[in-house]
Design an enzyme around this catalytic site. Sequence first.
Site, PDB file in Angstrom:
ATOM      1  N   LYS A  39       0.700  -1.098  -0.058  1.00  0.00           N
ATOM      2  CA  LYS A  39      -0.098  -0.318   0.006  1.00  0.00           C
ATOM      3  C   LYS A  39       0.546   1.498   0.179  1.00  0.00           C
ATOM      4  CE  LYS A  39      -2.054   0.361   3.198  1.00  0.00           C
ATOM      5  NZ  LYS A  39      -2.245   2.508   4.645  1.00  0.00           N
ATOM      6  N   ARG A  57      -0.731 -10.557  12.224  1.00  0.00           N
ATOM      7  CA  ARG A  57      -1.340  -9.414  11.921  1.00  0.00           C
ATOM      8  C   ARG A  57      -1.978  -9.596  10.922  1.00  0.00           C
ATOM      9  NH1 ARG A  57       4.056  -6.756   9.368  1.00  0.00           N
ATOM     10  NH2 ARG A  57       2.617  -5.081   9.397  1.00  0.00           N
ATOM     11  N   ARG A  74      -8.892   4.713  10.345  1.00  0.00           N
ATOM     12  CA  ARG A  74      -9.280   3.151  10.660  1.00  0.00           C
ATOM     13  C   ARG A  74     -10.453   2.722  11.777  1.00  0.00           C
ATOM     14  NH1 ARG A  74      -3.433   1.590  10.757  1.00  0.00           N
ATOM     15  NH2 ARG A  74      -1.779   3.104  10.299  1.00  0.00           N
ATOM     16  N   ARG A 116      11.411 -12.575   2.444  1.00  0.00           N
ATOM     17  CA  ARG A 116      11.598 -11.476   2.402  1.00  0.00           C
ATOM     18  C   ARG A 116      13.525 -11.859   2.744  1.00  0.00           C
ATOM     19  NH1 ARG A 116       8.448  -6.097   4.015  1.00  0.00           N
ATOM     20  NH2 ARG A 116       8.598  -7.053   5.918  1.00  0.00           N
ATOM     21  N   ARG A 165      14.108 -11.544   9.040  1.00  0.00           N
ATOM     22  CA  ARG A 165      13.780 -10.481  10.427  1.00  0.00           C
ATOM     23  C   ARG A 165      12.524 -11.242  11.136  1.00  0.00           C
ATOM     24  NH1 ARG A 165      11.312  -6.010   6.690  1.00  0.00           N
ATOM     25  NH2 ARG A 165      13.120  -4.353   6.503  1.00  0.00           N
TER      26      ARG A 165
END
Length: 224
Positions: A13, A170, A87, A126, A159
């Site tokens: 986004k 999440r 939000r 990643r 990470r």
Amino acid sequence: MILIILGPPGAGKGTQAQRLGEGLGIQHLSSGDLLRAERASGTPLGGQAAGFMDAGELVPDEIMIEVILARVRDSADSGILLDGFPRTVAQAESLDGALEAAARRLNGVLDLAVSRASIIERITGRRICPKCNSVYHTRFRKPRQDGVCDQDGEKLLQRPDDTETVIVSRLDNYDKQTKPLTEYYSRRGLLHSVNGDGEVNQVYERLVTVTRKLSGTRELSGGE
Ligand SMILES: [Zn+2]
């Protein structure tokens, strides 16, 4: 023109919103950037926001909305793309009321829809270089040598938060929090779902197409 962009974590986004801003000449306003800018400008509003930020507290909705309205008033003819606010439905209602009072209106909400499977693939693949912070991906941006940074030969790391367990949780939180908001805008005929799967450029083109329809003006036709 006033737009909102929504999208789950890992949907790209931020990148798309920035490109839309640059490509179509609309101001991309992320809630964090807005607060930092207001604070740096030294206005009374910025001072109030700074108090909460320094205390590590969330900046209250009324202040956030005032900060956004100040930008809306300044924006005159150029468009605004809100990223990170609202939000919640309560924030959306306050924003609607404030815009109405300012004789402005929301043109639409871009909802970047990306499948869970591709978000998980993007994030779990990643890899980061701990030395130069270069970002790689096990599938989409492979280093020349497996697991090793192209720049400095450092061993690449994942990470701790880039695991499937963390990202699923999440995404669950995001869905739970955002569903009432998307329903709110959907009822008002403002929600436009945009397929966020695929190449960055493809997704960008889809967003541009929807944005141009929403603007209905020629001023945005001179994008990239
Ligand atoms: Zn490196």
